[in-house]
Design an enzyme around this catalytic site. Structure first.
Site, PDB file in Angstrom:
ATOM      1  N   LYS A 130       0.679  -1.432  -0.027  1.00 48.77           N
ATOM      2  CA  LYS A 130      -0.087  -0.275   0.128  1.00 48.77           C
ATOM      3  C   LYS A 130       0.716   1.265  -0.693  1.00 48.77           C
ATOM      4  O   LYS A 130       2.037   1.484   0.136  1.00 48.77           O
ATOM      5  CB  LYS A 130      -0.669   0.302   0.967  1.00 48.77           C
ATOM      6  CG  LYS A 130      -0.408   0.179   2.525  1.00 48.77           C
ATOM      7  CD  LYS A 130       0.433   0.366   3.400  1.00 48.77           C
ATOM      8  CE  LYS A 130       0.135   1.637   3.213  1.00 48.77           C
ATOM      9  NZ  LYS A 130       1.837   2.599   3.866  1.00 48.77           N
ATOM     10  N   TYR A 214      -3.994   3.964   5.888  1.00 51.03           N
ATOM     11  CA  TYR A 214      -4.904   3.301   7.222  1.00 51.03           C
ATOM     12  C   TYR A 214      -6.444   4.275   7.788  1.00 51.03           C
ATOM     13  O   TYR A 214      -6.922   2.901   8.326  1.00 51.03           O
ATOM     14  CB  TYR A 214      -3.628   3.394   8.738  1.00 51.03           C
ATOM     15  CG  TYR A 214      -2.662   2.271   8.069  1.00 51.03           C
ATOM     16  CD1 TYR A 214      -2.972   0.807   7.988  1.00 51.03           C
ATOM     17  CD2 TYR A 214      -1.298   2.963   8.051  1.00 51.03           C
ATOM     18  CE1 TYR A 214      -1.715   0.231   7.319  1.00 51.03           C
ATOM     19  CE2 TYR A 214      -0.465   2.096   7.112  1.00 51.03           C
ATOM     20  CZ  TYR A 214      -0.330   0.925   7.602  1.00 51.03           C
ATOM     21  OH  TYR A 214       1.046  -0.220   6.194  1.00 51.03           O
TER      22      TYR A 214
HETATM   23  P1  NAD Z   1      12.217   2.176   2.484  1.00 53.74           P
HETATM   24  O1  NAD Z   1      12.788   2.973   2.223  1.00 53.74           O
HETATM   25  O2  NAD Z   1      13.070   1.426   3.417  1.00 53.74           O
HETATM   26  O3  NAD Z   1      12.770   0.601   1.302  1.00 53.74           O
HETATM   27  C1  NAD Z   1      12.369   1.138   0.040  1.00 53.74           C
HETATM   28  C2  NAD Z   1      13.645   0.209  -1.411  1.00 53.74           C
HETATM   29  O4  NAD Z   1      13.657   0.354  -2.386  1.00 53.74           O
HETATM   30  C3  NAD Z   1      14.887   0.411  -0.716  1.00 53.74           C
HETATM   31  O5  NAD Z   1      15.158  -1.053  -0.412  1.00 53.74           O
HETATM   32  C4  NAD Z   1      15.294   0.412  -2.574  1.00 53.74           C
HETATM   33  O6  NAD Z   1      16.877   0.677  -1.488  1.00 53.74           O
HETATM   34  C5  NAD Z   1      14.356   1.119  -2.915  1.00 53.74           C
HETATM   35  N1  NAD Z   1      14.741   1.727  -4.030  1.00 53.74           N
HETATM   36  C6  NAD Z   1      14.465   1.437  -5.268  1.00 53.74           C
HETATM   37  N2  NAD Z   1      14.504   2.224  -6.032  1.00 53.74           N
HETATM   38  C7  NAD Z   1      14.818   3.733  -5.539  1.00 53.74           C
HETATM   39  C8  NAD Z   1      14.183   4.976  -5.304  1.00 53.74           C
HETATM   40  N3  NAD Z   1      14.624   5.763  -6.476  1.00 53.74           N
HETATM   41  N4  NAD Z   1      14.387   5.815  -4.339  1.00 53.74           N
HETATM   42  C9  NAD Z   1      14.283   5.304  -2.828  1.00 53.74           C
HETATM   43  N5  NAD Z   1      14.369   4.294  -2.669  1.00 53.74           N
HETATM   44  C10 NAD Z   1      13.936   3.013  -3.452  1.00 53.74           C
HETATM   45  O7  NAD Z   1      10.370   2.240   2.479  1.00 53.74           O
HETATM   46  P2  NAD Z   1       9.354   0.678   3.691  1.00 53.74           P
HETATM   47  O8  NAD Z   1       9.515   1.146   4.210  1.00 53.74           O
HETATM   48  O9  NAD Z   1      10.287  -0.448   3.182  1.00 53.74           O
HETATM   49  O10 NAD Z   1       8.524   1.484   2.431  1.00 53.74           O
HETATM   50  C11 NAD Z   1       8.250   0.431   0.623  1.00 53.74           C
HETATM   51  C12 NAD Z   1       6.947   0.293   0.406  1.00 53.74           C
HETATM   52  O11 NAD Z   1       6.540  -0.686   1.705  1.00 53.74           O
HETATM   53  C13 NAD Z   1       5.904   1.423   0.720  1.00 53.74           C
HETATM   54  O12 NAD Z   1       5.097   1.383  -0.036  1.00 53.74           O
HETATM   55  C14 NAD Z   1       5.094   1.569   1.530  1.00 53.74           C
HETATM   56  O13 NAD Z   1       3.974   2.636   1.846  1.00 53.74           O
HETATM   57  C15 NAD Z   1       5.527   0.970   1.901  1.00 53.74           C
HETATM   58  N6  NAD Z   1       5.173   0.034   3.291  1.00 53.74           N
HETATM   59  C16 NAD Z   1       4.167  -0.813   4.216  1.00 53.74           C
HETATM   60  C17 NAD Z   1       4.140  -1.052   5.420  1.00 53.74           C
HETATM   61  C18 NAD Z   1       2.950  -1.295   5.606  1.00 53.74           C
HETATM   62  O14 NAD Z   1       2.472  -2.081   7.274  1.00 53.74           O
HETATM   63  N7  NAD Z   1       2.319  -2.099   4.890  1.00 53.74           N
HETATM   64  C19 NAD Z   1       4.914  -1.041   5.955  1.00 53.74           C
HETATM   65  C20 NAD Z   1       6.331   0.419   5.534  1.00 53.74           C
HETATM   66  C21 NAD Z   1       6.247   0.179   4.033  1.00 53.74           C
END
Ligand code: NAD
Length: 365
Positions: A130, A214
């Site tokens: 999401k 949420y």
């Molecule tokens: P994060 O920043 O920790 O991870 C993002 C990943 O994408 C990294 O590994 C990064 O290297 C990669 N990436 C690839 N291309 C990129 C770019 N151009 N710029 C930045 N990063 C790039 O983020 P996250 O918290 O893991 O979030 C990722 C997704 O998961 C989002 O869509 C977020 O909404 C979702 N999320 C969902 C939940 C949940 O509880 N369902 C919780 C956290 C995040």
């Protein structure tokens, strides 16, 4: 209502949930677990990868990342062979890997559509985080791509697999505190600077796309209805370096066909995680409501408030991963398909429009 009636109703609902979870787990054949490739090895992906150990029908079989050191580190940790580690450049060759059934997209929001479409074209089912994408148009493209490929699409709405939330849905929809009149739902955290979430090009928006979703999604699943009208107000201090391109706070009211109203908070500068379903005879409240753990439920009825114990079930992350695996094994429709993600984006677009134009907006108009 007498105390015995009250306990019987909750026990009945709880037993139903436990039975449903058990049935789901038993329905799948045991010969082969469904293989997942995780795309994007950031913070949330790291959590997800650790949850396959709790799954009955899902296993981690491949990794996709632009950072070789992460492929090496997580590949070693989870025993993923070099042949099953992909870069973004050779990602499409995942089509030739029979150990991958599902591609789980955990990238910044604006990348969800591209990787979902590429995964579907590679013949894989898709789990996507999401918000599903950054616009309704992208959501529709993702749904169409999966349908054309004959593959399933599910959105990572993990709260739908969390026992307190599942019980709250049952109680709210069955009128345990009378017909629902109002729902309040608030979600927010204090965003750290210098991250993709604060870059509109990658996030598609601010707190609403990330955490306020949420508040919205909870009201939709607690009512089982789609809002017809929204009214929103944004408050963003543009001198705060975090908020150069995205919003901080956005509060929104929603009106539903049955007459239910909701009042919701989304924030990147204050901490909230709660909702309350208020009926004609009392209320059901969760706080924390949609976090990773520590959920608490309170019920107010017959003039008193009590903390409600909730029957333990499979935890939300494993529940989500196993559910999609079982949908693939049994060829059934996921509880939260792409259409659910599209429905949220449709409301989000209306909320942004309402805040921008300073007026009430019909959803989908
Ligand atoms: P994060 O920043 O920790 O991870 C993002 C990943 O994408 C990294 O590994 C990064 O290297 C990669 N990436 C690839 N291309 C990129 C770019 N151009 N710029 C930045 N990063 C790039 O983020 P996250 O918290 O893991 O979030 C990722 C997704 O998961 C989002 O869509 C977020 O909404 C979702 N999320 C969902 C939940 C949940 O509880 N369902 C919780 C956290 C995040």
């Amino acid at each position: 209502m007498a105390e015995t009636d009250r306990r019987t109703i909750i026990a009945g609902i709880g037993a139903g949930l436990v039975a449903a979870a058990a049935n789901g787990a038993c329905a799948a054949p045991r010969d082969r677990k469904i293989g997942y490739a995780v795309v994007g090895l950031g913070g949330y992906a790291e959590l997800i990868m650790s949850k396959f150990a709790e799954c009955d029908n899902a296993r981690l079989t491949a990794l996709v990342s632009g950072t070789p050191a992460k492929l090496e580190r997580f590949g070693t940790q989870y025993k993923i062979p070099a042949s099953h580690r992909y870069s973004y450049a050779n990602f499409d060759s995942i089509r030739d890997n029979p150990d991958v059934d599902v591609v789980y997209v955990i990238l910044p929001n604006s990348m969800h559509a591209e990787y979902t479409v590429r995964a579907a074209r590679a013949g894989k089912h898709v789990m996507c985080e999401k918000p599903m994408a950054v616009s309704t148009a992208e959501c529709q493209t993702m749904i169409d791509a999966c349908r054309a490929a004959g593959r399933k699409l599910m959105i990572g709405y993990r709260s739908r697999f969390e026992p307190h939330n599942r019980l709250a849905i049952e109680m709210a929809r069955n009128g345990f505190v009378g017909p629902t009149r109002i729902i309040t739902s608030e979600h927010g955290f204090n965003a750290q600077p210098n991250q993709w979430r604060l870059d509109r090009a990658l996030a598609g928006g601010g707190s609403l796309m990330d955490i306020g979703i949420y508040s919205l999604n909870a009201v939709r699943y607690l009512t089982g209805e789609e809002p017809v009208e929204v009214s929103a107000m944004e408050s963003t201090d543009r001198s705060d370096p975090r908020f150069g391109t995205v919003e901080d706070r956005i509060s929104f009211l929603m009106r539903f066909p049955s007459g239910i109203e909701s009042t919701c908070v989304s924030s990147y500068s204050s901490n909230h995680n709660a909702y309350r379903v208020i009926g004609t005879k009392g209320w059901i409240g969760l706080e924390p409501a949609t976090g990773y753990d520590g959920h608490k439920m309170f019920v107010h009825r017959d003039g008193r408030t009590e903390q409600q114990s909730v029957p333990a079930g499979k935890k939300q992350h494993a529940g989500q991963l196993d559910h999609f695996a079982e949908c693939i094994i049994n060829d059934t429709q996921p509880l939260v398909p792409g259409e659910e993600g599209l429905a949220d984006l449709r409301v989000i677009e209306a909320i942004y429009r309402s805040a921008r134009e300073g007026r009430r907006v019909q959803v989908g108009a």
